[in-house]
Motif scaffolding. Structure first.
Motif, PDB file in Angstrom:
ATOM      1  N   LEU A   5       0.848  -1.191   0.000  1.00 35.08           N
ATOM      2  CA  LEU A   5       0.000   0.000   0.000  1.00 35.08           C
ATOM      3  C   LEU A   5       0.888   1.247   0.000  1.00 35.08           C
ATOM      4  CD1 LEU A   5      -2.470  -1.370   2.641  1.00 35.08           C
ATOM      5  CD2 LEU A   5      -3.177  -0.622   0.359  1.00 35.08           C
ATOM      6  N   GLU A   6       0.417   2.301  -0.657  1.00 30.35           N
ATOM      7  CA  GLU A   6       1.229   3.505  -0.797  1.00 30.35           C
ATOM      8  C   GLU A   6       0.843   4.609   0.182  1.00 30.35           C
ATOM      9  OE1 GLU A   6       0.991   4.665  -4.861  1.00 30.35           O
ATOM     10  OE2 GLU A   6       2.071   2.896  -5.602  1.00 30.35           O
ATOM     11  N   GLY A   7      -0.316   4.442   0.873  1.00 31.36           N
ATOM     12  CA  GLY A   7      -0.705   5.422   1.873  1.00 31.36           C
ATOM     13  C   GLY A   7      -1.830   6.358   1.464  1.00 31.36           C
ATOM     14  N   HIS A   8      -2.094   6.448   0.165  1.00 28.34           N
ATOM     15  CA  HIS A   8      -3.145   7.356  -0.310  1.00 28.34           C
ATOM     16  C   HIS A   8      -4.507   6.667  -0.463  1.00 28.34           C
ATOM     17  CE1 HIS A   8      -1.996   5.188  -3.935  1.00 28.34           C
ATOM     18  NE2 HIS A   8      -3.102   5.633  -4.512  1.00 28.34           N
ATOM     19  N   GLU A   9      -4.518   5.349  -0.335  1.00 29.59           N
ATOM     20  CA  GLU A   9      -5.725   4.584  -0.654  1.00 29.59           C
ATOM     21  C   GLU A   9      -6.888   4.890   0.291  1.00 29.59           C
ATOM     22  OE1 GLU A   9      -2.085   2.257  -1.919  1.00 29.59           O
ATOM     23  OE2 GLU A   9      -2.737   3.248  -0.061  1.00 29.59           O
TER      24      GLU A   9
ATOM     25  N   ALA B  32     -12.384   6.800   0.718  1.00 27.63           N
ATOM     26  CA  ALA B  32     -13.355   7.470   1.597  1.00 27.63           C
ATOM     27  C   ALA B  32     -13.905   8.763   1.001  1.00 27.63           C
ATOM     28  CB  ALA B  32     -12.703   7.777   2.949  1.00 27.63           C
ATOM     29  N   SER B  33     -13.334   9.209  -0.106  1.00 27.57           N
ATOM     30  CA  SER B  33     -13.662  10.534  -0.634  1.00 27.57           C
ATOM     31  C   SER B  33     -15.070  10.650  -1.201  1.00 27.57           C
ATOM     32  CB  SER B  33     -12.656  10.908  -1.730  1.00 27.57           C
ATOM     33  OG  SER B  33     -12.832  10.080  -2.876  1.00 27.57           O
TER      34      SER B  33
ATOM     35  N   LEU C 125     -11.228   1.918   4.754  1.00 26.73           N
ATOM     36  CA  LEU C 125     -10.060   1.045   4.625  1.00 26.73           C
ATOM     37  C   LEU C 125      -9.320   0.980   5.950  1.00 26.73           C
ATOM     38  CD1 LEU C 125      -8.343  -0.574   2.477  1.00 26.73           C
ATOM     39  CD2 LEU C 125      -6.871   1.454   2.411  1.00 26.73           C
ATOM     40  N   GLU C 126      -9.042  -0.234   6.401  1.00 29.79           N
ATOM     41  CA  GLU C 126      -8.235  -0.446   7.606  1.00 29.79           C
ATOM     42  C   GLU C 126      -6.995  -1.238   7.210  1.00 29.79           C
ATOM     43  OE1 GLU C 126      -8.354  -2.907  11.864  1.00 29.79           O
ATOM     44  OE2 GLU C 126     -10.226  -2.558  10.759  1.00 29.79           O
ATOM     45  N   VAL C 127      -5.850  -0.624   7.352  1.00 25.67           N
ATOM     46  CA  VAL C 127      -4.597  -1.262   6.956  1.00 25.67           C
ATOM     47  C   VAL C 127      -4.186  -2.289   8.013  1.00 25.67           C
ATOM     48  CG1 VAL C 127      -2.157  -0.899   6.447  1.00 25.67           C
ATOM     49  CG2 VAL C 127      -3.871   0.771   5.674  1.00 25.67           C
TER      50      VAL C 127
ATOM     51  N   GLU D 221      -1.822  -6.021   3.194  1.00 24.40           N
ATOM     52  CA  GLU D 221      -3.118  -6.533   3.663  1.00 24.40           C
ATOM     53  C   GLU D 221      -3.975  -5.409   4.226  1.00 24.40           C
ATOM     54  OE1 GLU D 221      -3.523 -10.441   5.757  1.00 24.40           O
ATOM     55  OE2 GLU D 221      -1.351 -10.202   5.935  1.00 24.40           O
ATOM     56  N   ALA D 222      -5.292  -5.540   4.021  1.00 32.46           N
ATOM     57  CA  ALA D 222      -6.210  -4.524   4.537  1.00 32.46           C
ATOM     58  C   ALA D 222      -7.613  -5.096   4.632  1.00 32.46           C
ATOM     59  CB  ALA D 222      -6.206  -3.297   3.625  1.00 32.46           C
ATOM     60  N   LEU D 223      -8.442  -4.409   5.413  1.00 31.83           N
ATOM     61  CA  LEU D 223      -9.881  -4.662   5.416  1.00 31.83           C
ATOM     62  C   LEU D 223     -10.541  -3.479   4.720  1.00 31.83           C
ATOM     63  CD1 LEU D 223     -10.537  -5.843   9.100  1.00 31.83           C
ATOM     64  CD2 LEU D 223     -10.118  -7.256   7.075  1.00 31.83           C
ATOM     65  N   ILE D 224     -11.511  -3.764   3.865  1.00 31.78           N
ATOM     66  CA  ILE D 224     -12.250  -2.695   3.209  1.00 31.78           C
ATOM     67  C   ILE D 224     -13.745  -2.948   3.390  1.00 31.78           C
ATOM     68  CG2 ILE D 224     -12.169  -3.857   0.950  1.00 31.78           C
ATOM     69  CD1 ILE D 224     -12.067  -0.986  -0.282  1.00 31.78           C
ATOM     70  N   THR D 225     -14.465  -1.902   3.772  1.00 28.28           N
ATOM     71  CA  THR D 225     -15.903  -1.994   3.999  1.00 28.28           C
ATOM     72  C   THR D 225     -16.640  -1.246   2.907  1.00 28.28           C
ATOM     73  OG1 THR D 225     -15.546  -2.066   6.392  1.00 28.28           O
ATOM     74  CG2 THR D 225     -17.775  -1.550   5.629  1.00 28.28           C
TER      75      THR D 225
END
Length: 239
Positions: free
Chosen positions: A140-144, A149-150, A167-169, A174-178
């Motif tokens: 992940l690059e940090g901007h996701e 969320a935008s 998004l929960e890193v 790896e991440a969780l996305i809702t």
């Protein structure tokens, strides 16, 4: 409802086939007495080949979907119906997936013959978030998180922006996305728009209901009323 219609609606066979089953003596009561077309004890006292009958409608089940299974009856490859007793595919009303998972997406799949329930789960106004565990090809690059969320992210070949997603890193890849909607290949396309590629995707919860830890991949079980209450947030989830 006559016993022939009941068994046919539960998928045990066509009405003609059920009539043959009755004549063959494989439909009995709990005491082993053979039942005929004119007999109709309570549902919980009927046995088919010695086994209790399936639950009548409404029926909702949870499946831990493996990779490689599709959610369409018409697909020539293996489908989620291959994970269930064959009669389930022939129930009337039909047992349908509640929001399909892609062939290469695993995890929590609800199936129901309750039309109003299906509508409540998938309709955006009820805001039942779907949580996915994502494994990525690149870090992940940090901007996701901000991008998702935008509420301004528009997927390729679509004109309407996506609803905000959380998004929960969890780690570098790896991440969780809702999600709060369900568009075609949405999670994969979102990360593609962010310059990454999804390697593995697993749905782990819908609303307040989580994929049971003791439900092995490929297995299924009936969803209880208590779990439906948790699903819609009427009672808090345990654990």
């Amino acid at each position: 409802m006559k016993i022939v219609k009941l068994l046919a609606n539960l998928g045990y066979g066509s009405r003609r086939e059920v009539e043959r089953f009755l004549k063959a003596g494989i439909v009995t009561d709990t005491d082993g007495h053979v039942l005929g077309e004119r007999d109709f004890p309570p549902h919980d006292q009927i046995r088919f080949q010695g086994e209790p009958l399936d639950q009548v409608s409404p029926l909702t089940i949870i499946v831990n979907k493996p990779d490689g299974y599709t959610c369409s009856k018409e697909d020539p490859d293996v489908t989620v119906y291959d994970l269930l007793p064959p009669r389930f595919e022939h129930r009337n009303p039909t047992l349908s997936p509640v929001g399909r998972l892609d062939k290469d997406t695993t995890g929590m799949l609800l199936m129901t013959d309750d039309g109003p329930l299906l509508h409540r789960i998938i309709h955006p106004k009820y805001n039942l978030g779907k949580v996915y565990h994502v494994t990525l090809d690149r870090p992940l690059e940090g901007h996701e998180k901000e991008l998702f969320a935008s509420g301004n992210l528009t997927l390729r070949n679509e004109g309407k922006p996506l609803l905000p997603a959380e998004l929960e890193v969890l780690g570098e890849k790896e991440a969780l996305i809702t999600l709060h909607e369900g568009r075609y290949h949405q999670v994969r396309r979102m990360f593609a728009a962010a310059g990454n590629h999804v390697v593995a995707l697993k749905r782990i919860s819908i609303g307040g209901l989580k994929l049971p830890e003791d439900l092995e991949e490929g297995d299924w079980r009936i969803v209880t009323q208590a779990e439906l209450d948790v699903l819609f947030g009427r009672v808090p989830a345990q654990g």
